[in-house]
Design a protein around this motif. Structure first.
Motif, PDB file in Angstrom:
ATOM      1  N   VAL A 204       0.845  -1.189   0.000  1.00  0.00           N
ATOM      2  CA  VAL A 204       0.000   0.000   0.000  1.00  0.00           C
ATOM      3  C   VAL A 204       0.886   1.246   0.000  1.00  0.00           C
ATOM      4  O   VAL A 204       2.089   1.178   0.245  1.00  0.00           O
ATOM      5  CB  VAL A 204      -0.936   0.033   1.236  1.00  0.00           C
ATOM      6  N   THR A 205       0.273   2.374  -0.267  1.00  0.00           N
ATOM      7  CA  THR A 205       0.973   3.660  -0.229  1.00  0.00           C
ATOM      8  C   THR A 205       0.909   4.234   1.178  1.00  0.00           C
ATOM      9  O   THR A 205      -0.160   4.301   1.785  1.00  0.00           O
ATOM     10  CB  THR A 205       0.345   4.656  -1.222  1.00  0.00           C
ATOM     11  N   GLY A 206       2.054   4.634   1.693  1.00  0.00           N
ATOM     12  CA  GLY A 206       2.126   5.186   3.041  1.00  0.00           C
ATOM     13  C   GLY A 206       2.359   6.683   3.033  1.00  0.00           C
ATOM     14  O   GLY A 206       2.214   7.343   1.997  1.00  0.00           O
ATOM     15  N   PRO A 207       2.745   7.237   4.168  1.00  0.00           N
ATOM     16  CA  PRO A 207       2.923   8.681   4.273  1.00  0.00           C
ATOM     17  C   PRO A 207       4.114   9.185   3.469  1.00  0.00           C
ATOM     18  O   PRO A 207       5.117   8.486   3.290  1.00  0.00           O
ATOM     19  CB  PRO A 207       3.150   8.887   5.777  1.00  0.00           C
ATOM     20  N   SER A 208       4.002  10.409   2.993  1.00  0.00           N
ATOM     21  CA  SER A 208       5.101  11.075   2.297  1.00  0.00           C
ATOM     22  C   SER A 208       6.095  11.603   3.332  1.00  0.00           C
ATOM     23  O   SER A 208       5.742  12.446   4.155  1.00  0.00           O
ATOM     24  CB  SER A 208       4.554  12.224   1.442  1.00  0.00           C
ATOM     25  N   LEU A 209       7.321  11.078   3.304  1.00  0.00           N
ATOM     26  CA  LEU A 209       8.360  11.475   4.250  1.00  0.00           C
ATOM     27  C   LEU A 209       9.627  11.812   3.480  1.00  0.00           C
ATOM     28  O   LEU A 209      10.032  11.069   2.587  1.00  0.00           O
ATOM     29  CB  LEU A 209       8.669  10.342   5.247  1.00  0.00           C
ATOM     30  N   SER A 210      10.257  12.929   3.811  1.00  0.00           N
ATOM     31  CA  SER A 210      11.518  13.307   3.191  1.00  0.00           C
ATOM     32  C   SER A 210      12.656  12.942   4.135  1.00  0.00           C
ATOM     33  O   SER A 210      12.948  13.661   5.091  1.00  0.00           O
ATOM     34  CB  SER A 210      11.533  14.817   2.884  1.00  0.00           C
ATOM     35  N   LEU A 211      13.306  11.793   3.852  1.00  0.00           N
ATOM     36  CA  LEU A 211      14.359  11.276   4.728  1.00  0.00           C
ATOM     37  C   LEU A 211      15.672  11.050   3.980  1.00  0.00           C
ATOM     38  O   LEU A 211      16.585  10.422   4.503  1.00  0.00           O
ATOM     39  CB  LEU A 211      13.918   9.935   5.343  1.00  0.00           C
ATOM     40  N   LYS A 212      15.782  11.557   2.757  1.00  0.00           N
ATOM     41  CA  LYS A 212      16.905  11.188   1.896  1.00  0.00           C
ATOM     42  C   LYS A 212      18.253  11.666   2.441  1.00  0.00           C
ATOM     43  O   LYS A 212      19.202  10.905   2.535  1.00  0.00           O
ATOM     44  CB  LYS A 212      16.686  11.726   0.480  1.00  0.00           C
ATOM     45  N   ARG A 213      18.390  12.923   2.786  1.00  0.00           N
ATOM     46  CA  ARG A 213      19.680  13.442   3.236  1.00  0.00           C
ATOM     47  C   ARG A 213      19.446  14.314   4.458  1.00  0.00           C
ATOM     48  O   ARG A 213      19.041  15.459   4.360  1.00  0.00           O
ATOM     49  CB  ARG A 213      20.361  14.249   2.126  1.00  0.00           C
ATOM     50  N   LEU A 214      19.708  13.748   5.625  1.00  0.00           N
ATOM     51  CA  LEU A 214      19.380  14.421   6.870  1.00  0.00           C
ATOM     52  C   LEU A 214      20.629  14.673   7.705  1.00  0.00           C
ATOM     53  O   LEU A 214      21.395  13.744   7.969  1.00  0.00           O
ATOM     54  CB  LEU A 214      18.406  13.568   7.689  1.00  0.00           C
ATOM     55  N   PRO A 215      20.837  15.915   8.162  1.00  0.00           N
ATOM     56  CA  PRO A 215      21.895  16.149   9.164  1.00  0.00           C
ATOM     57  C   PRO A 215      21.522  15.415  10.456  1.00  0.00           C
ATOM     58  O   PRO A 215      20.352  15.372  10.835  1.00  0.00           O
ATOM     59  CB  PRO A 215      21.872  17.672   9.370  1.00  0.00           C
TER      60      PRO A 215
END
Length: 225
Positions: A204-215
């Motif tokens: 299923v499709t879940g939440p949109s999260l921006s985790l690609k490049r995190l300090p």
């Protein structure tokens, strides 16, 4: 005493003091990062995460020295958010980052260590609803991410896994041979995909999260034996 002999004496003294340092260490970790959790921040079905639930990480670490200046380290970092949905169901969300790294280190001064870590990240996300009306609550949450109605059974969890990598530089000060404080700064890169969640055996499709490049910043209390 000649300068060269004095330097040799200080160098050997430092090695002697650090030689008693334990080869196995465990740590309590607190961390800070800045993810963009759009799928949780703007979702009307669930409570909006606050600072402690969104930006603060906590966990444990284990380290084993395999060479005179090299360690293998494991660190588990967790972010948890909980509350009630609009319909009154108990909601919880956990993001877990497991870091398995190779760490090199050296001592510029007697009690001070500089270290560098590079390794893999295994990430996991879990969304849990504890409710007596599972069909209605799960339908509402899944439809908020664009899914059509899905036949449900008694499962409460929606999960996903991903891979990534992380690097950091650290500064560690030993208060005792078995006790130290470690401050790290670096970056964590995650291969998270919102389309890779699993619910009752279905993708299923879940939440949109921006985790690609995190300090990522962390402070550890290190214990050795």
């Amino acid at each position: 005493m000649k300068p060269s002999l004095l330097l040799s004496f200080l160098f050997l003294t430092g090695l002697s003091a650090l030689g008693a340092q334990p080869r196995l260490l465990a740590g309590l970790t607190g961390g800070y990062y800045e993810p963009t959790l759009t799928g949780f921040d703007t979702n009307a079905e669930i409570p909006t995460p606050k600072f402690m639930a969104k930006n603060v990480l906590y966990g444990l670490s284990l380290e084993g020295q395999v060479f005179y200046n090299t360690r293998i380290t494991y660190q588990g970092l967790n972010s948890r958010h909980s509350g009630k949905t609009v319909s009154g169901a108990n909601f919880s969300r956990t993001l877990t980052y497991r870091l398995l790294s190779l760490q090199t280190f050296y001592w510029p001064w007697r009690r001070l260590e500089l270290n560098f870590s590079l390794g893999a990240v295994i990430g996991r996300g879990v969304i849990n609803l504890n409710t007596k009306n599972a069909s209605t609550d799960w339908d509402a949450l899944l439809s908020s991410y664009g899914n059509s109605s899905i036949p449900l059974s008694s499962s409460d969890n929606m999960t996903t896994w991903w891979l990534g990598y992380a690097s950091s530089i650290g500064l560690r000060y030993y208060l005792r041979s078995w006790l130290g404080l470690d401050l790290k700064a670096g970056f964590m890169h995650n291969g998270y995909r919102s389309s890779a969640w699993k619910f009752q055996g279905k993708t299923v499709t879940g939440p949109s999260l921006s985790l690609k490049r995190l300090p990522l910043f962390s402070l550890q209390v290190i214990f050795g034996w």
